[in-house]
Scaffold this active site. Structure first.
Site, PDB file in Angstrom:
ATOM      1  N   CYS A 334       0.281  -1.435  -0.201  1.00  0.00           N
ATOM      2  CA  CYS A 334       0.186  -0.368  -0.005  1.00  0.00           C
ATOM      3  C   CYS A 334       0.684   1.170   0.131  1.00  0.00           C
ATOM      4  O   CYS A 334       0.358   1.952  -0.691  1.00  0.00           O
ATOM      5  CB  CYS A 334      -0.970   0.458   1.001  1.00  0.00           C
ATOM      6  SG  CYS A 334       0.018  -0.114   2.800  1.00  0.00           S
ATOM      7  N   HIS A 774      -1.265   0.566   7.949  1.00  0.00           N
ATOM      8  CA  HIS A 774      -1.611   0.836   6.259  1.00  0.00           C
ATOM      9  C   HIS A 774      -1.241   2.174   5.881  1.00  0.00           C
ATOM     10  O   HIS A 774      -1.389   2.868   6.381  1.00  0.00           O
ATOM     11  CB  HIS A 774      -2.930   0.534   5.973  1.00  0.00           C
ATOM     12  CG  HIS A 774      -4.127   0.486   5.231  1.00  0.00           C
ATOM     13  ND1 HIS A 774      -3.081  -0.166   4.032  1.00  0.00           N
ATOM     14  CD2 HIS A 774      -4.858   0.986   4.309  1.00  0.00           C
ATOM     15  CE1 HIS A 774      -4.366  -0.241   3.110  1.00  0.00           C
ATOM     16  NE2 HIS A 774      -5.185   0.125   3.808  1.00  0.00           N
TER      17      HIS A 774
END
Length: 818
Positions: A334, A774
């Protein structure tokens, strides 16, 4: 199933190509899962076509281009169809594994894959189904070799993974303190000796200390007391590395962890029963009452949903079209996806690699292995993200959460990583570090391809700028300047910026955890960046005594685009990295004129460069604090690296931690420091000096570059260009005066360009530190309803309703020119 029943292949044409065909060996590179120039794959409408000579795959629209470039005519068309299994009910996950029984399911376990093959001759598009008895033996051998061969990307992709534990090297000779307290057999009496917590408890197998475990990424789980106890004992010269999780002990297994720096992982203790008996624990009488680490990790993976993108409980509206194409997460990528989306949102980057004519030209001039060429893969990424080729209007979701038009950035990931294992492995990485690495790598690998791009501007020129560091000796008040060329502006957010009452409440732990996070204005962070910093224990010149120095930092040039890193992370007293839970009020417009560098002033008494530099090979004269070194080594860093960090930070513990984390990739990080008996001299080849002088550099510059790179001329060239801002080049050295001399970089003319910026995008981070959690990004985009903030969360792209501008980690501002 598609219709490829065209006219059959005339065998004389096929036999005429046999001599060109190549049977792959186990050392061959086979690209069979993705097109070299596009994101077409076997699941695409027309499948992909694999060249039986080069073993490279191409989408149907690019087979003709490959034929023109190589003259190769024979291809294997591969087409896959995904059919969901009727009995693919997802059973409870019980194992921390992927693709094995009891673990998370892979696509191949969720779907039946139907595969079709045809032999195709180009450009006539003669077709013959495969297998076929009509095909020559060599064609069959080539095809069988390709189909049985792993794709290059398979070496980096996980198809079946399960956590494998190793036997701890400390188990057999584990020290156990005699006459330890005996542990009660009643689990209700077990408590963390530091916090009183009764869950996630770990028993130290050496001295019987009970402490809570480290917190999970979402903040649950513990306080880290067990680890702190190990570190405290280590400072006392006692090595007690093994701990067992209470509540997981059964006659057959238990969770055992090793805090030792060379293990730092779950391990197996083959003598666990014997070690527990030391504390009066009969392993045969215990049953499991707590979830194991594997079970907790599985629970977190199952509960942490990425498939539904929400902000403050709102369901977001998906947006589609060129420029709104997502990127699939390849496994903790990510950070990469966010950075690439931000870069390709800039018009200069987009036009550099993609327009209706340019990308075809870049493909046509690609080298023989396009998958490894930086320019080709960036053009491919631009084609995928910015064209309508992969834009779909169908809202169906065949991949259980991944949007159908999301691209799989496998090749560009490998090219930008350029051998860095941390950027191709499965671990999370720091998005800011990836920005710096990407800009440097793209610039270097593109250097020989600028003619193809039709520009002489290096890629990083849009982002690179010069910061001026001014050092003033607190005793003599003499001044020296040092310039550094950077691509990000690091701004720290510290607890000292909070109001006094909030700081006191946090110190006493009386703050309401349910209350909103305190707000800090960005202007306050910038003022702290601009303020004077007092550095203790600094040697101002190579001959001066150790003393205090006052440092200030200013911006000397203004880039077109400015990356601003808002660092909320700090090293806590227990030596764990934590995030300061605050929000920062970031404005849409940013005026940094007050940070503009002014350069040397007439009244300043400057030191010469010769006074500043330490002679090569001389011993380090600054005394290194062994306490700082020991603390860094206890966290797993090498002795030499820890010494270098202590030296570079003037024995400041927190600064040393920051320094070593940002210099882990330095080639000399683990090399010994110079000593009086180990001087460093490099034999300089005069021919190399002459060659560098022929490029416009002076003799002094050339010798310095070769000396700094062990006489390697290729590295010396890179060194000269990368130090262009702190090394006078092409005859631009300043002329000394009778009163002062400044370093060359300090005389660089001030930039007349604006230092006023507007926020264009930002990357946010969720999690306790930059190497976990994330990343997502928000980008200001033109949509059908006007200018809106758009959220890019890997493969999901949606219009943002509640823009979390205050929670960003890496902000990109665009210069507002007059």
């Amino acid at each position: 199933h598609g219709d490829w029943r065209h006219s059959r292949i005339p065998m004389d044409i096929l036999r005429g190509e046999l001599a060109r065909l190549v049977v792959p060996t186990r050392h061959s590179k086979v690209y069979k899962d993705e097109c070299q120039f596009s994101f077409d794959n076997p699941f695409s409408v027309d499948g992909i076509f694999i060249d039986l000579v080069t073993h490279q795959a191409f989408g149907k629209d690019f087979v003709g281009l490959n034929h023109q470039r190589t003259g190769n005519k024979v291809y294997l068309r591969v087409k896959h169809f995904r059919v969901k299994k009727e009995e693919s009910k997802i059973e409870d996950v019980t194992k921390l594994a992927l693709g094995v029984e009891g673990g998370f399911l892979t696509d191949s376990q969720k779907y039946d894959i139907i595969k079709e093959y045809h032999v195709v001759v180009w450009p006539q598009q003669f077709v013959l189904p495969y297998p076929s008895n009509d095909l020559p033996l060599k064609v069959v051998q080539v095809i069988d070799g390709i189909l049985s061969h792993n794709d290059v990307a398979d070496q980096e992709q996980v198809t079946a993974w399960e956590e494998q534990l190793q036997v701890s090297k400390y188990a057999h000779n584990l020290e156990q303190v005699p006459n330890c307290k005996q542990l009660s057999s009643d689990p209700s009496t077990w408590r963390c000796e530091e916090s009183g917590l009764q869950e996630n408890l770990w028993l130290n197998l050496s001295d019987g200390h009970i402490g809570s475990g480290r917190p999970n990424w979402d903040g649950t789980g513990g306080t880290g007391a067990a680890l702190r106890h190990y570190q405290e004992m280590k400072t006392k010269g006692k090595n007690f590395p093994l701990v067992v999780k209470l509540g997981t002990i059964t006659p057959h297994s238990a969770d055992v962890y090793s805090y030792a720096e060379d293990e730092n992982d779950m391990v197996i203790d083959p003598l666990l029963s014997q070690h527990l008996q030391h504390f009066g624990i009969n392993i045969m009488a215990l049953s499991k009452s707590e979830k194991t680490v594997a079970e907790l990790t599985i629970e977190l993976n199952k509960s942490w949903e990425f498939d539904t993108v929400t902000e403050a409980g709102k369901q977001l509206k998906s947006v589609r079209g060129p420029g709104f194409v997502g990127l699939k997460n390849l496994g903790n990528t990510c950070y990469m996806n966010s950075v690439l989306q931000v870069l390709f949102s800039l018009p200069e980057v987009a036009s550099r690699y993609y327009n209706e004519e340019k990308y075809l030209s870049l493909f046509a001039t690609a080298p023989s292995e396009p998958a490894t060429d930086m320019v080709t893969q960036l053009a491919k990424l631009g084609f995928g993200l910015l064209s309508n080729r992969y834009v779909t209007t169908d809202a169906s979701n065949p991949n259980d959460g991944d949007r159908e038009d999301a691209l799989q950035p496998t090749m560009i990931r490998r090219v930008i990583a350029n051998g860095r294992a941390d950027f191709t492995g499965g671990l999370q990485n720091d998005a800011c570090e990836y920005v710096t690495h990407s800009l440097d790598t793209i610039k270097r690998l593109e250097n020989s391809s600028l003619n193809r791009l039709g520009t002489n501007q290096p890629f990083d020129e849009l982002f690179r700028f010069v910061v001026e560091e001014r050092y003033e000796c607190a005793t003599t008040h003499r001044i020296r300047y040092k310039n550094d060329s950077v691509v990000t502006l690091p701004i720290r957010v510290t607890e000292e910026m909070l109001p006094a009452d909030i700081r006191e409440a946090k110190r006493l732990r009386t703050s309401d955890t349910s209350a909103p996070s305190p707000v800090i204005p960005l202007s306050l962070c910038l003022q702290a960046f601009a303020s004077e910093e007092l550095i203790h224990g600094h040697r101002f010149t190579s001959t001066s005594p150790i003393g205090d120095v006052i440092k200030t930092t200013r911006i000397q040039s203004s880039p077109k685009y400015l990356f601003l890193q808002l660092n909320r992370f700090f090293v806590s007293p227990d030596w764990t990295t934590k995030k300061l839970e605050v929000v920062v009020d970031v404005p849409e417009y940013l005026d940094l004129e007050f940070l503009r560098a002014k350069g040397p002033q007439p009244h300043e008494q400057l030191v010469s460069e010769a006074e500043v530099e330490q002679p090569q090979g001389q011993p380090v004269s600054v005394e290194i604090d062994e306490t700082v070194v020991a603390q860094l080594m206890s966290m797993g860093f090498s002795e030499n690296g820890s010494k270098r960090a202590a030296l570079a930070s003037n024995n400041n513990t927190e600064a040393a931690m920051e320094w070593i984390l940002s210099h882990l990739e330095d080639a000399d990080i683990n090399l010994p420091l110079p000593t009086a008996t180990a001087t460093r001299t490099v034999a300089i080849n005069e021919g190399d000096v002459e060659q560098l002088c022929g490029m416009g550099f002076t003799v002094e510059q050339s010798r310095r570059a070769l000396q700094s790179t062990d006489g390697n001329i290729e590295r010396a060239i890179d060194w000269l260009f990368s130090h262009a801002d702190d090394t006078p080049i092409h005859g631009s050295a300043p002329t000394p005066t009778h009163t002062a001399t400044t370093t060359a970089a300090a005389t660089t003319p001030q930039s007349p360009q604006s230092l006023r910026y507007r926020l264009l995008s930002f990357i946010s981070h969720i999690g306790p530190n930059t190497n976990s959690g994330h990343y997502v990004c928000h980008i200001r985009k033109q949509t059908e309803s006007g200018e809106r903030w758009v959220l890019f969360n890997d493969g999901k792209v949606a219009v943002s309703e509640t823009v979390p501008m205050q929670l960003g980690y890496l902000y990109l501002f665009g210069r507002v020119d007059e």
